[in-house]
Design a protein around this motif. Structure first.
Motif, PDB file in Angstrom:
ATOM      1  N   MET A   1     -10.797 -12.369   2.305  1.00  0.00           N
ATOM      2  CA  MET A   1     -10.044 -11.132   2.120  1.00  0.00           C
ATOM      3  C   MET A   1      -8.885 -11.353   1.156  1.00  0.00           C
ATOM      4  O   MET A   1      -8.128 -12.313   1.290  1.00  0.00           O
ATOM      5  N   LYS A   2      -8.762 -10.478   0.177  1.00  0.00           N
ATOM      6  CA  LYS A   2      -7.627 -10.495  -0.737  1.00  0.00           C
ATOM      7  C   LYS A   2      -6.836  -9.207  -0.558  1.00  0.00           C
ATOM      8  O   LYS A   2      -7.398  -8.159  -0.234  1.00  0.00           O
ATOM      9  N   VAL A   3      -5.528  -9.286  -0.816  1.00  0.00           N
ATOM     10  CA  VAL A   3      -4.643  -8.141  -0.617  1.00  0.00           C
ATOM     11  C   VAL A   3      -3.697  -8.002  -1.800  1.00  0.00           C
ATOM     12  O   VAL A   3      -3.160  -9.001  -2.294  1.00  0.00           O
ATOM     13  N   ILE A   4      -3.502  -6.777  -2.250  1.00  0.00           N
ATOM     14  CA  ILE A   4      -2.415  -6.446  -3.179  1.00  0.00           C
ATOM     15  C   ILE A   4      -1.569  -5.371  -2.513  1.00  0.00           C
ATOM     16  O   ILE A   4      -2.084  -4.340  -2.075  1.00  0.00           O
ATOM     17  N   ASP A   5      -0.283  -5.631  -2.433  1.00  0.00           N
ATOM     18  CA  ASP A   5       0.669  -4.689  -1.838  1.00  0.00           C
ATOM     19  C   ASP A   5       1.611  -4.223  -2.947  1.00  0.00           C
ATOM     20  O   ASP A   5       2.297  -5.036  -3.568  1.00  0.00           O
ATOM     21  N   ALA A   6       1.669  -2.902  -3.152  1.00  0.00           N
ATOM     22  CA  ALA A   6       2.357  -2.358  -4.327  1.00  0.00           C
ATOM     23  C   ALA A   6       3.848  -2.093  -4.137  1.00  0.00           C
ATOM     24  O   ALA A   6       4.501  -1.628  -5.074  1.00  0.00           O
ATOM     25  N   HIS A   7       4.395  -2.376  -2.957  1.00  0.00           N
ATOM     26  CA  HIS A   7       5.832  -2.113  -2.808  1.00  0.00           C
ATOM     27  C   HIS A   7       6.428  -2.866  -1.629  1.00  0.00           C
ATOM     28  O   HIS A   7       5.941  -2.753  -0.499  1.00  0.00           O
ATOM     29  N   PRO A 186      -2.269   7.135 -17.080  1.00  0.00           N
ATOM     30  CA  PRO A 186      -2.312   7.160 -15.617  1.00  0.00           C
ATOM     31  C   PRO A 186      -0.995   6.653 -15.039  1.00  0.00           C
ATOM     32  O   PRO A 186      -0.383   5.725 -15.576  1.00  0.00           O
ATOM     33  N   PHE A 187      -0.556   7.265 -13.943  1.00  0.00           N
ATOM     34  CA  PHE A 187       0.646   6.800 -13.260  1.00  0.00           C
ATOM     35  C   PHE A 187       0.312   6.573 -11.794  1.00  0.00           C
ATOM     36  O   PHE A 187      -0.801   6.854 -11.339  1.00  0.00           O
ATOM     37  N   ILE A 188       1.288   6.071 -11.043  1.00  0.00           N
ATOM     38  CA  ILE A 188       1.037   5.706  -9.653  1.00  0.00           C
ATOM     39  C   ILE A 188       2.062   6.360  -8.725  1.00  0.00           C
ATOM     40  O   ILE A 188       3.141   6.779  -9.158  1.00  0.00           O
ATOM     41  N   ALA A 189       1.697   6.440  -7.454  1.00  0.00           N
ATOM     42  CA  ALA A 189       2.647   6.665  -6.368  1.00  0.00           C
ATOM     43  C   ALA A 189       2.562   5.401  -5.523  1.00  0.00           C
ATOM     44  O   ALA A 189       1.611   5.230  -4.747  1.00  0.00           O
ATOM     45  N   SER A 190       3.498   4.504  -5.693  1.00  0.00           N
ATOM     46  CA  SER A 190       3.362   3.155  -5.136  1.00  0.00           C
ATOM     47  C   SER A 190       3.438   3.119  -3.617  1.00  0.00           C
ATOM     48  O   SER A 190       2.846   2.248  -2.983  1.00  0.00           O
ATOM     49  N   HIS A 191       4.162   4.071  -3.017  1.00  0.00           N
ATOM     50  CA  HIS A 191       4.290   4.075  -1.553  1.00  0.00           C
ATOM     51  C   HIS A 191       4.510   5.501  -1.043  1.00  0.00           C
ATOM     52  O   HIS A 191       5.613   5.913  -0.759  1.00  0.00           O
ATOM     53  N   SER A 192       3.389   6.237  -0.961  1.00  0.00           N
ATOM     54  CA  SER A 192       3.389   7.615  -0.495  1.00  0.00           C
ATOM     55  C   SER A 192       2.084   7.911   0.231  1.00  0.00           C
ATOM     56  O   SER A 192       1.061   7.285  -0.049  1.00  0.00           O
ATOM     57  N   ARG A 218      -3.168   5.626  -9.274  1.00  0.00           N
ATOM     58  CA  ARG A 218      -3.324   4.982  -7.968  1.00  0.00           C
ATOM     59  C   ARG A 218      -2.274   5.494  -6.990  1.00  0.00           C
ATOM     60  O   ARG A 218      -1.163   5.860  -7.373  1.00  0.00           O
ATOM     61  N   ILE A 219      -2.649   5.488  -5.705  1.00  0.00           N
ATOM     62  CA  ILE A 219      -1.750   5.822  -4.613  1.00  0.00           C
ATOM     63  C   ILE A 219      -1.721   4.645  -3.647  1.00  0.00           C
ATOM     64  O   ILE A 219      -2.773   4.216  -3.158  1.00  0.00           O
ATOM     65  N   GLY A 220      -0.527   4.145  -3.382  1.00  0.00           N
ATOM     66  CA  GLY A 220      -0.354   3.097  -2.385  1.00  0.00           C
ATOM     67  C   GLY A 220       0.042   3.724  -1.061  1.00  0.00           C
ATOM     68  O   GLY A 220       1.190   4.147  -0.891  1.00  0.00           O
ATOM     69  N   LEU A 221      -0.886   3.802  -0.124  1.00  0.00           N
ATOM     70  CA  LEU A 221      -0.552   4.341   1.193  1.00  0.00           C
ATOM     71  C   LEU A 221       0.487   3.443   1.852  1.00  0.00           C
ATOM     72  O   LEU A 221       0.363   2.220   1.856  1.00  0.00           O
ATOM     73  N   THR A 222       1.527   4.077   2.383  1.00  0.00           N
ATOM     74  CA  THR A 222       2.665   3.324   2.879  1.00  0.00           C
ATOM     75  C   THR A 222       2.681   3.257   4.394  1.00  0.00           C
ATOM     76  O   THR A 222       2.090   4.099   5.078  1.00  0.00           O
ATOM     77  N   PHE A 223       3.384   2.257   4.920  1.00  0.00           N
ATOM     78  CA  PHE A 223       3.469   2.048   6.367  1.00  0.00           C
ATOM     79  C   PHE A 223       4.753   2.635   6.944  1.00  0.00           C
ATOM     80  O   PHE A 223       5.059   2.396   8.114  1.00  0.00           O
ATOM     81  N   HIS A 253     -11.388   5.853  -4.547  1.00  0.00           N
ATOM     82  CA  HIS A 253     -11.247   4.766  -5.521  1.00  0.00           C
ATOM     83  C   HIS A 253      -9.828   4.622  -6.065  1.00  0.00           C
ATOM     84  O   HIS A 253      -9.532   3.659  -6.767  1.00  0.00           O
ATOM     85  N   ILE A 254      -8.939   5.567  -5.756  1.00  0.00           N
ATOM     86  CA  ILE A 254      -7.561   5.478  -6.255  1.00  0.00           C
ATOM     87  C   ILE A 254      -6.606   4.963  -5.179  1.00  0.00           C
ATOM     88  O   ILE A 254      -5.405   4.852  -5.416  1.00  0.00           O
ATOM     89  N   LEU A 255      -7.128   4.621  -4.009  1.00  0.00           N
ATOM     90  CA  LEU A 255      -6.285   4.230  -2.887  1.00  0.00           C
ATOM     91  C   LEU A 255      -6.081   2.728  -2.793  1.00  0.00           C
ATOM     92  O   LEU A 255      -7.003   1.947  -2.983  1.00  0.00           O
ATOM     93  N   GLY A 256      -4.853   2.353  -2.486  1.00  0.00           N
ATOM     94  CA  GLY A 256      -4.501   0.995  -2.106  1.00  0.00           C
ATOM     95  C   GLY A 256      -3.404   1.098  -1.067  1.00  0.00           C
ATOM     96  O   GLY A 256      -3.274   2.115  -0.388  1.00  0.00           O
ATOM     97  N   PHE A 257      -2.601   0.045  -0.955  1.00  0.00           N
ATOM     98  CA  PHE A 257      -1.495   0.068  -0.009  1.00  0.00           C
ATOM     99  C   PHE A 257      -0.189  -0.290  -0.714  1.00  0.00           C
ATOM    100  O   PHE A 257      -0.174  -1.082  -1.664  1.00  0.00           O
ATOM    101  N   GLY A 258       0.888   0.327  -0.247  1.00  0.00           N
ATOM    102  CA  GLY A 258       2.246   0.033  -0.706  1.00  0.00           C
ATOM    103  C   GLY A 258       3.145   0.040   0.508  1.00  0.00           C
ATOM    104  O   GLY A 258       3.717   1.063   0.883  1.00  0.00           O
TER     105      GLY A 258
END
Length: 314
Positions: A1-7, A186-192, A218-223, A253-258
């Motif tokens: 497992m690999k992880v990238i955290d955007a924020h 393209p722009f991002i929402a790093s933690h939203s 990309r959108i980084g879903l935040t905790f 395909h635009i989702l990750g985590f922040g």
């Protein structure tokens, strides 16, 4: 497992507590030990000037960046990511990537020289504002709900010329649409998260999510717990509703985590620190197929940065 955290806000924690050790500290959510344990491929570190600092300016921006160099990059396991291709090199070397971002441009004071300086020092993503107004834009908690200033519009163009990725988390909706009109990239929402699931002004409306989807941002879903669930204390499984919602809009395909680790006064249960990513991966694996999970945790951010980071001229 690999992880990238955007924020994350680990640098701000270090600013407020210079004695903190990045390798292993009970005062940090993001530490080297936890990044290793979670299978981190890259962590993005925000330069955020806390309101508790007295009149934060460009010196404080530089001080925060200095902590990135002297505390984070000082560890041989970490590799600074500035240009396309460097993340792949870091992975080939068995190292963890570290990227600098800027959360709020207050400290740049509208000076293009300061922008160029932080770019040379490695800043690659910039959010124009935090929750309130500054010289460039209004944040989501600013009562007037304005957009970009004239200087803010000029700043967006300057970032485009340098190849800096723009981040719309914390920006008002009016500012979001003005930035989208100004910026062809393209722009991002790093933690939203998704507004329809958790109706907090920091979250993204359906139209905003679709706009990010349509330009392959990309959108980084935040905790942040109140962005995960506004009705009760959030738990890790509540993130699934945000994932399913964005995926239902064709945005899987635009989702990750922040995460916003080290920037939280309260935590989502099960997601208290960077060492919790393996538990999140197990949860995701029970609900989605392997390719989708790999995209959420790592691949979606990796492909975005590979094509969006500037190419080194050296």
């Amino acid at each position: 497992m690999k992880v990238i955290d955007a924020h994350c806000d680990a640098l701000n924690r270090m600013m407020l507590r210079p004695d903190i050790d990045f390798h292993s500290s009970e005062h940090l959510d993001v530490t080297l030990e936890r990044l290793v344990a979670s299978g981190s491929a890259m962590q993005l570190f925000a330069v955020y000037l806390s309101a508790t600092l007295h009149s934060p300016g460009f010196r404080e921006v530089l001080q925060c960046i200095d902590y990135f160099y002297t505390k984070v990059l000082a560890h041989p396991q970490m590799r600074h990511i500035r240009y396309a291709g460097e993340l792949a090199q870091a992975e080939a070397e068995g190292k963890i990537g570290a990227m600098l971002t800027l959360e709020g441009v207050d400290g740049l004071m509208g000076d293009e020289l300061y922008l160029r300086t932080v770019f040379q020092l490695g800043v690659r993503c910039i959010g124009l504002t935090w929750n309130y107004a500054n010289w460039a834009a209004d944040g989501v908690k600013e009562p007037r709900q304005g957009g970009l200033t004239l200087k803010g519009r000029q700043f967006v163009k300057q970032c485009e010329e340098l190849g800096i990725i723009l981040d719309v988390s914390h920006l008002t909706e009016r500012g979001f649409w003005e930035l989208a009109e100004l910026s062809p990239r393209p722009f991002i929402a790093s933690h939203s998260n998704a507004l329809d699931i958790a109706p907090d002004p920091r979250n993204l409306s359906r139209a905003q999510i679709e706009a990010i989807r349509d330009r392959d941002g990309r959108i980084g879903l935040t905790f942040i717990p109140w962005l995960v669930d506004t009705t009760r204390p959030a738990v890790m499984t509540d993130l699934l509703r945000h994932i399913d919602y964005v995926a239902s809009l064709g945005g899987g395909h635009i989702l990750g985590f922040g995460s916003d680790f080290d920037g939280l006064s309260r935590k989502t249960e099960g997601l208290e620190h960077a060492g919790c990513f393996p538990a999140l991966a197990e949860l995701l694996a029970r609900h989605y197929d392997d390719d989708f999970v790999r995209g959420l945790l790592y691949e979606n951010w990796r492909t975005f940065f590979e094509r969006s980071l500037p190419v080194s001229v050296i």
